[in-house]
Design a protein around this motif. Structure first.
Motif, mmCIF file in Angstrom:
data_model
loop_
_atom_site.group_PDB
_atom_site.id
_atom_site.type_symbol
_atom_site.label_atom_id
_atom_site.label_comp_id
_atom_site.label_asym_id
_atom_site.label_seq_id
_atom_site.Cartn_x
_atom_site.Cartn_y
_atom_site.Cartn_z
ATOM 1 N N LYS A 235 15.530 -24.777 -16.835
ATOM 2 C CA LYS A 235 14.891 -25.859 -16.086
ATOM 3 C C LYS A 235 13.445 -25.488 -15.801
ATOM 4 O O LYS A 235 13.149 -24.356 -15.416
ATOM 5 N N ALA A 236 12.551 -26.439 -15.999
ATOM 6 C CA ALA A 236 11.129 -26.235 -15.726
ATOM 7 C C ALA A 236 10.716 -27.117 -14.556
ATOM 8 O O ALA A 236 11.007 -28.319 -14.547
ATOM 9 N N GLY A 242 4.070 -30.856 -15.334
ATOM 10 C CA GLY A 242 3.160 -31.929 -14.951
ATOM 11 C C GLY A 242 3.862 -33.250 -14.724
ATOM 12 O O GLY A 242 3.199 -34.277 -14.510
ATOM 13 N N LEU A 243 5.200 -33.270 -14.768
ATOM 14 C CA LEU A 243 5.966 -34.491 -14.545
ATOM 15 C C LEU A 243 6.295 -34.642 -13.056
ATOM 16 O O LEU A 243 6.014 -33.756 -12.237
ATOM 17 N N LYS A 244 6.925 -35.759 -12.724
ATOM 18 C CA LYS A 244 7.272 -36.015 -11.334
ATOM 19 C C LYS A 244 8.552 -35.301 -10.904
ATOM 20 O O LYS A 244 8.792 -35.122 -9.716
ATOM 21 N N GLU A 245 9.398 -34.914 -11.853
ATOM 22 C CA GLU A 245 10.664 -34.258 -11.534
ATOM 23 C C GLU A 245 10.911 -33.121 -12.505
ATOM 24 O O GLU A 245 10.159 -32.936 -13.484
ATOM 25 N N ASP A 246 11.981 -32.348 -12.228
ATOM 26 C CA ASP A 246 12.309 -31.210 -13.079
ATOM 27 C C ASP A 246 12.672 -31.673 -14.483
ATOM 28 O O ASP A 246 13.278 -32.728 -14.674
ATOM 29 N N GLU A 247 12.290 -30.845 -15.459
ATOM 30 C CA GLU A 247 12.633 -31.114 -16.854
ATOM 31 C C GLU A 247 13.640 -30.066 -17.328
ATOM 32 O O GLU A 247 13.519 -28.889 -16.982
ATOM 33 N N TYR A 324 9.603 -27.085 -27.266
ATOM 34 C CA TYR A 324 10.859 -27.037 -26.530
ATOM 35 C C TYR A 324 11.639 -28.339 -26.720
ATOM 36 O O TYR A 324 11.048 -29.429 -26.806
ATOM 37 N N LEU A 325 12.974 -28.217 -26.758
ATOM 38 C CA LEU A 325 13.841 -29.382 -26.922
ATOM 39 C C LEU A 325 14.245 -29.892 -25.546
ATOM 40 O O LEU A 325 15.106 -29.302 -24.872
ATOM 41 N N ALA A 326 13.628 -30.985 -25.107
ATOM 42 C CA ALA A 326 13.907 -31.558 -23.789
ATOM 43 C C ALA A 326 15.163 -32.412 -23.842
ATOM 44 O O ALA A 326 15.402 -33.152 -24.802
ATOM 45 N N LEU A 327 15.978 -32.321 -22.788
ATOM 46 C CA LEU A 327 17.218 -33.099 -22.696
ATOM 47 C C LEU A 327 16.926 -34.436 -22.038
ATOM 48 O O LEU A 327 17.112 -34.634 -20.826
ATOM 49 N N ARG A 328 16.440 -35.359 -22.831
ATOM 50 C CA ARG A 328 16.185 -36.710 -22.323
ATOM 51 C C ARG A 328 16.354 -37.703 -23.470
ATOM 52 O O ARG A 328 16.144 -37.375 -24.638
ATOM 53 N N SER A 329 16.748 -38.895 -23.113
ATOM 54 C CA SER A 329 16.968 -39.940 -24.119
ATOM 55 C C SER A 329 15.639 -40.525 -24.569
ATOM 56 O O SER A 329 14.569 -40.202 -24.021
ATOM 57 N N GLY A 330 15.707 -41.384 -25.582
ATOM 58 C CA GLY A 330 14.491 -41.988 -26.118
ATOM 59 C C GLY A 330 13.863 -42.988 -25.164
ATOM 60 O O GLY A 330 14.373 -43.271 -24.068
ATOM 61 N N SER A 331 12.717 -43.533 -25.590
ATOM 62 C CA SER A 331 11.975 -44.467 -24.740
ATOM 63 C C SER A 331 12.758 -45.743 -24.464
ATOM 64 O O SER A 331 12.602 -46.375 -23.414
ATOM 65 N N THR A 332 13.614 -46.124 -25.402
ATOM 66 C CA THR A 332 14.428 -47.337 -25.228
ATOM 67 C C THR A 332 15.849 -47.025 -24.784
ATOM 68 O O THR A 332 16.720 -47.902 -24.799
ATOM 69 N N GLY A 333 16.114 -45.758 -24.396
ATOM 70 C CA GLY A 333 17.432 -45.376 -23.902
ATOM 71 C C GLY A 333 18.411 -44.968 -24.978
ATOM 72 O O GLY A 333 19.603 -44.792 -24.689
#
Length: 394
Positions: A235-236, A242-247, A324-333
């Motif tokens: 976790k970063a 520079g984001l609003k929450e943890d990545e 780095y491989l971030a655990l987040r979905s795409g821009s359209t979900g």
């Protein structure tokens, strides 16, 4: 004719008796007894112990680590564990850690390119008591049932009591055969599965593998630490990204290092003396249409190695903040696709098979926890015994 033969036999018998009587009358030479080595006095033992203490103190002051596979580090580990390497109650003699922990266990020898099976263990965390199975995670599928039957091993008493299953890992380790970056499979993760994976990273879950009865180990020569297993990800904080929450980032590439020892004069084949891993988080880049494969297909077994510019025989992935491989979905979900990969490096070492367990007990961070658990259990037993005794007396 018969009388002459009897006379000849009698003469031979008489000659033998006379020679035996003559030998019996001769004085026998004194037996030469092997001289016993002089016993070491207590003063000499203290002097030797003092010399060793000074020697290893100087090694520590010079910055010698205790976790690498060098000869100096092995000597330092053996000195630190000298009290644990003793057997017996009254006469405590020196012994290897393998003899103390696993009496009667014999080493395994592996020939060139012989498959060495690896097994997965529970995915656990120190922050929570809830473990998971390895294949509950969105990872590559387990090997076929035929392969698992070929390398099936008996479960020990602890695994039987806990109900743990021995399952083979999806990785392939032919003896003494190093391999570069090898694509393993592509997995699609989204929705609840993605949120659950982020939660596992946040709660610091670690994955565990075993190879030739050795748990996988993460070690650092620079920081002088060694810990079992490897984390699911990391976790970063916002101050870093520079984001609003943890990545949250996922480790999807594993660099395995297997050390072995060969002694042609003593045994045939190679004995495994170390099993290390270095996890890497990387977003693999698609290079060609060969990268378009079916989900959860074992790419190594299917011979599909091309299609990714970041995973080739000459390209070894490294940890870089930009990739780095971030655990987040795409821009359209939409769900994210994860390419799992690994590489293997076999290295010859001078560490004996009997000393391969030393690094697992040097500076182990779990020692104090175990002592606290033992004392806690004893206190509970004493309290319950007193409560039952009070009830019985009344």
């Amino acid at each position: 004719m018969t009388a002459a033969r009897n006379l000849l036999q009698a003469a031979l018998l008489l000659t033998v008796l006379i020679s035996n009587a003559a030998d019996a009358g001769r004085p026998k030479p004194p037996k030469v007894r092997a001289s016993k080595p002089p016993k070491t006095t207590r003063k000499q033992k203290k002097a030797v112990a003092k010399e060793k203490a000074v020697k290893f103190a100087n090694m520590k002051a010079a910055g010698q680590d205790q976790v690498s596979m060098t000869k100096e580090a092995a000597e330092l580990r053996s000195y630190e564990l000298r009290k644990k390497k003793r057997k017996g109650l009254l006469k405590r003699r020196e012994a290897s850690l393998a003899q103390v922990l696993f009496p009667g266990a014999s080493p395994e020898e592996y020939g060139e390119a012989e498959p060495v099976p690896a097994f997965v263990d529970l995915v656990e965390s120190k922050k929570t008591q809830l473990p998971f199975e390895f294949y509950d995670l969105p990872t590559c599928p387990e090997p076929a049932e035929k392969i698992q039957k070929r390398f099936r091993q008996r479960r020990n008493l602890g695994n039987r009591l806990m109900g743990n299953k021995l399952q083979m890992a999806p990785y392939n380790f032919p003896a003494k055969r190093s391999k570069g970056c090898t694509p393993l499979c592509v997995v699609e993760v989204g929705g609840k599965k993605l949120r659950w994976l982020r939660k596992l990273v946040d709660r610091q879950y670690r994955l565990h593998l075993t190879l030739d009865q050795l748990p996988v180990l993460m070690r650092s020569k620079e920081l002088n630490y060694a810990v079992r297993g490897y984390p699911v990800g990391f976790k970063a904080p916002p101050s870093y990204t520079g984001l609003k929450e943890d990545e949250f980032y996922l480790y999807n590439h594993l660099k395995f290092t297997i050390t072995y020892r060969e002694e042609p004069e003593e045994f045939e084949g190679a004995r495994i003396t170390g099993f290390d891993v270095h996890p890497v988080s990387i977003t693999h880049k698609v290079e060609s249409d060969d990268a378009k494969v079916d989900l959860e297909t074992n790419l190594e077994a299917a011979g599909r190695r091309g299609g990714w510019s970041t995973c080739t025989d000459n390209e070894s992935p490294v940890n870089e903040p930009e990739t780095y491989l971030a655990l987040r979905s795409g821009s359209t979900g939409e769900s994210m696709k994860i390419l799992y990969s690994y590489e293997v490096n076999w290295q010859e070492s001078d560490i004996p098979w009997a000393d391969r367990w030393d690094v697992y007990l040097v500076g182990s961070p779990d020692d104090e926890i175990h002592y606290f658990a033992i004392v806690n259990s004893l206190m509970i037993v004493v309290f319950l015994t007193g409560a039952v005794a009070t009830i019985m007396i009344r």
